[in-house]
Design an enzyme around this catalytic site. Structure first.
Site, PDB file in Angstrom:
ATOM      1  N   ASP A  11      27.019  66.655  -9.778  1.00 25.39           N
ATOM      2  CA  ASP A  11      26.672  65.458 -10.540  1.00 25.39           C
ATOM      3  C   ASP A  11      25.544  64.683  -9.873  1.00 25.39           C
ATOM      4  O   ASP A  11      25.762  63.718  -9.124  1.00 25.39           O
ATOM      5  CB  ASP A  11      27.930  64.592 -10.739  1.00 25.39           C
ATOM      6  CG  ASP A  11      28.924  65.260 -11.682  1.00 25.39           C
ATOM      7  OD1 ASP A  11      28.489  66.046 -12.546  1.00 25.39           O
ATOM      8  OD2 ASP A  11      30.139  65.016 -11.562  1.00 25.39           O
ATOM      9  N   ASP A  61      28.957  71.958 -18.322  1.00 20.62           N
ATOM     10  CA  ASP A  61      29.938  70.974 -18.810  1.00 20.62           C
ATOM     11  C   ASP A  61      29.286  70.093 -19.880  1.00 20.62           C
ATOM     12  O   ASP A  61      29.039  68.906 -19.662  1.00 20.62           O
ATOM     13  CB  ASP A  61      30.452  70.145 -17.631  1.00 20.62           C
ATOM     14  CG  ASP A  61      31.722  69.380 -17.975  1.00 20.62           C
ATOM     15  OD1 ASP A  61      32.248  69.570 -19.087  1.00 20.62           O
ATOM     16  OD2 ASP A  61      32.179  68.592 -17.132  1.00 20.62           O
ATOM     17  N   LYS A  63      30.611  69.349 -22.771  1.00 16.83           N
ATOM     18  CA  LYS A  63      31.637  68.598 -23.532  1.00 16.83           C
ATOM     19  C   LYS A  63      31.169  68.370 -24.965  1.00 16.83           C
ATOM     20  O   LYS A  63      31.095  67.242 -25.464  1.00 16.83           O
ATOM     21  CB  LYS A  63      31.971  67.281 -22.853  1.00 16.83           C
ATOM     22  CG  LYS A  63      32.675  67.466 -21.519  1.00 16.83           C
ATOM     23  CD  LYS A  63      33.464  66.225 -21.151  1.00 16.83           C
ATOM     24  CE  LYS A  63      34.120  66.383 -19.791  1.00 16.83           C
ATOM     25  NZ  LYS A  63      33.150  66.401 -18.679  1.00 16.83           N
ATOM     26  N   ARG A 175      41.940  64.640  -5.822  1.00 14.14           N
ATOM     27  CA  ARG A 175      41.611  63.833  -4.652  1.00 14.14           C
ATOM     28  C   ARG A 175      42.520  64.224  -3.488  1.00 14.14           C
ATOM     29  O   ARG A 175      43.669  64.641  -3.703  1.00 14.14           O
ATOM     30  CB  ARG A 175      41.815  62.337  -4.929  1.00 14.14           C
ATOM     31  CG  ARG A 175      40.844  61.733  -5.945  1.00 14.14           C
ATOM     32  CD  ARG A 175      39.409  61.709  -5.413  1.00 14.14           C
ATOM     33  NE  ARG A 175      38.481  61.083  -6.335  1.00 14.14           N
ATOM     34  CZ  ARG A 175      37.807  61.720  -7.314  1.00 14.14           C
ATOM     35  NH1 ARG A 175      37.965  63.020  -7.503  1.00 14.14           N
ATOM     36  NH2 ARG A 175      36.953  61.056  -8.073  1.00 14.14           N
ATOM     37  N   GLY A 203      34.095  66.714  -7.591  1.00  8.33           N
ATOM     38  CA  GLY A 203      32.718  66.227  -7.513  1.00  8.33           C
ATOM     39  C   GLY A 203      32.533  65.338  -6.318  1.00  8.33           C
ATOM     40  O   GLY A 203      32.299  65.814  -5.193  1.00  8.33           O
TER      41      GLY A 203
HETATM   42  O1  C5P Z   1      33.758  63.183  -8.903  1.00 13.79           O
HETATM   43  P1  C5P Z   1      34.957  63.780  -9.584  1.00 13.79           P
HETATM   44  O2  C5P Z   1      35.725  64.751  -8.710  1.00 13.79           O
HETATM   45  O3  C5P Z   1      35.839  62.746 -10.209  1.00 13.79           O
HETATM   46  O4  C5P Z   1      34.316  64.657 -10.740  1.00 13.79           O
HETATM   47  C1  C5P Z   1      35.048  65.270 -11.744  1.00 13.79           C
HETATM   48  C2  C5P Z   1      34.131  66.061 -12.614  1.00 13.79           C
HETATM   49  O5  C5P Z   1      34.902  66.686 -13.627  1.00 13.79           O
HETATM   50  C3  C5P Z   1      33.056  65.235 -13.309  1.00 13.79           C
HETATM   51  O6  C5P Z   1      31.874  66.022 -13.307  1.00 13.79           O
HETATM   52  C4  C5P Z   1      33.577  65.041 -14.701  1.00 13.79           C
HETATM   53  O7  C5P Z   1      32.541  64.996 -15.653  1.00 13.79           O
HETATM   54  C5  C5P Z   1      34.433  66.286 -14.908  1.00 13.79           C
HETATM   55  N1  C5P Z   1      35.570  66.169 -15.818  1.00 13.79           N
HETATM   56  C6  C5P Z   1      36.591  65.251 -15.642  1.00 13.79           C
HETATM   57  N2  C5P Z   1      37.628  65.183 -16.533  1.00 13.79           N
HETATM   58  C7  C5P Z   1      37.688  65.998 -17.568  1.00 13.79           C
HETATM   59  C8  C5P Z   1      36.690  66.950 -17.759  1.00 13.79           C
HETATM   60  C9  C5P Z   1      35.641  67.002 -16.841  1.00 13.79           C
HETATM   61  O8  C5P Z   1      36.573  64.513 -14.665  1.00 13.79           O
HETATM   62  N3  C5P Z   1      38.723  65.964 -18.380  1.00 13.79           N
END
Ligand code: C5P
Length: 224
Positions: A11, A61, A63, A175, A203
């Site tokens: 990202d 991604d 979406k 996390r 991410g």
């Molecule tokens: O930074 P983080 O770990 O929160 O990133 C999660 C990634 O997963 C982001 O790129 C977000 O767009 C993607 N994502 C999400 N939830 C979903 C589908 C995709 O967080 N349901």
């Protein structure tokens, strides 16, 4: 032993940063794929960069969420990028999912259920009256009916999805500490794999700060 699989969410809109992410996440202990989202894919040189990637597991991604004809055309328009995975919102309905599937070719079409940044309270505000688990159960059924190749859901819902959807499960909202950012339905990598997720998506916990150290933290967490 089978390796744990992770998609690193790239990202950013900076190619230099993407190159660093790819270099610093390389590991013999886990399988790493790269997820490109709206930020990078809409950046001036993002598309071109993705088209130049070789021998990497790639995830577009997008979406996608639109009417059947537009979903079909959108999938066709990105076929040249040969993504391994592309996302579509299951909420766009069975006909749109089927139309997209007709155009997805070798790319695995991934149905996104309720975003991991939403909880029951935020769903009520949108106008959904059923609870999260029920909505996701119905969405997983639709994904199965449309012949999708994978579903995105949180670690908590992986078990629910598995009842009606037998292919891959991909889980964001991961996390290893209590810094949740904007995510609401959050679990650890271990919890996600234990519940049946085939892939986790991470991410910010990987790409912010020292990427190599962050990957090592993940590996240590998995080995604990
Ligand atoms: O930074 P983080 O770990 O929160 O990133 C999660 C990634 O997963 C982001 O790129 C977000 O767009 C993607 N994502 C999400 N939830 C979903 C589908 C995709 O967080 N349901």
């Amino acid at each position: 032993m089978r390796k744990n699989k992770i998609f690193v969410a790239c990202d950013t809109n900076k190619i230099k940063k993407i190159k660093k992410i790819i270099k610093d996440t390389a590991s013999s202990e886990i399988t790493v794929g790269y997820k490109f989202g709206l930020e990078f894919l809409n950046s001036v040189n993002g598309r071109k960069f993705v088209s130049s990637l070789k021998n990497k597991i790639t995830f577009g991604d997008y979406k996608i969420s639109d009417i059947p004809n537009t979903c079909f055309s959108a999938l066709k328009a990105v076929r040249d990028l040969n993504f391994n995975y592309i996302t579509i919102h299951i909420n766009c309905g069975l006909d749109s999912l089927k139309a997209a599937k007709k155009a997805s070719g070798k790319t695995k079409l991934v149905g996104v259920t309720v975003l991991t940044s939403l909880d029951n309270k935020s769903l009520k505000k949108i106008g959904f009256n059923e609870n999260l688990d029920k909505i996701i159960y119905k969405q997983a059924k639709l994904a199965n009916e449309a012949g999708l190749d994978a579903v995105v859901c949180s670690a908590h819902e992986a078990k629910i999805v598995k009842k009606v959807f037998k292919k891959e499960i991909i889980t964001p909202g991961i996390r290893m500490n209590n810094k949740f950012d904007d995510q609401k339905r959050v679990y650890t990598p271990k919890e996600a794999y234990k519940n049946g997720s085939d892939w986790i998506v991470m991410g910010r916990p990987i790409i912010k700060g020292n990427i190599k150290k962050n990957i090592q933290k993940l590996i240590d967490h998995l080995n604990q």
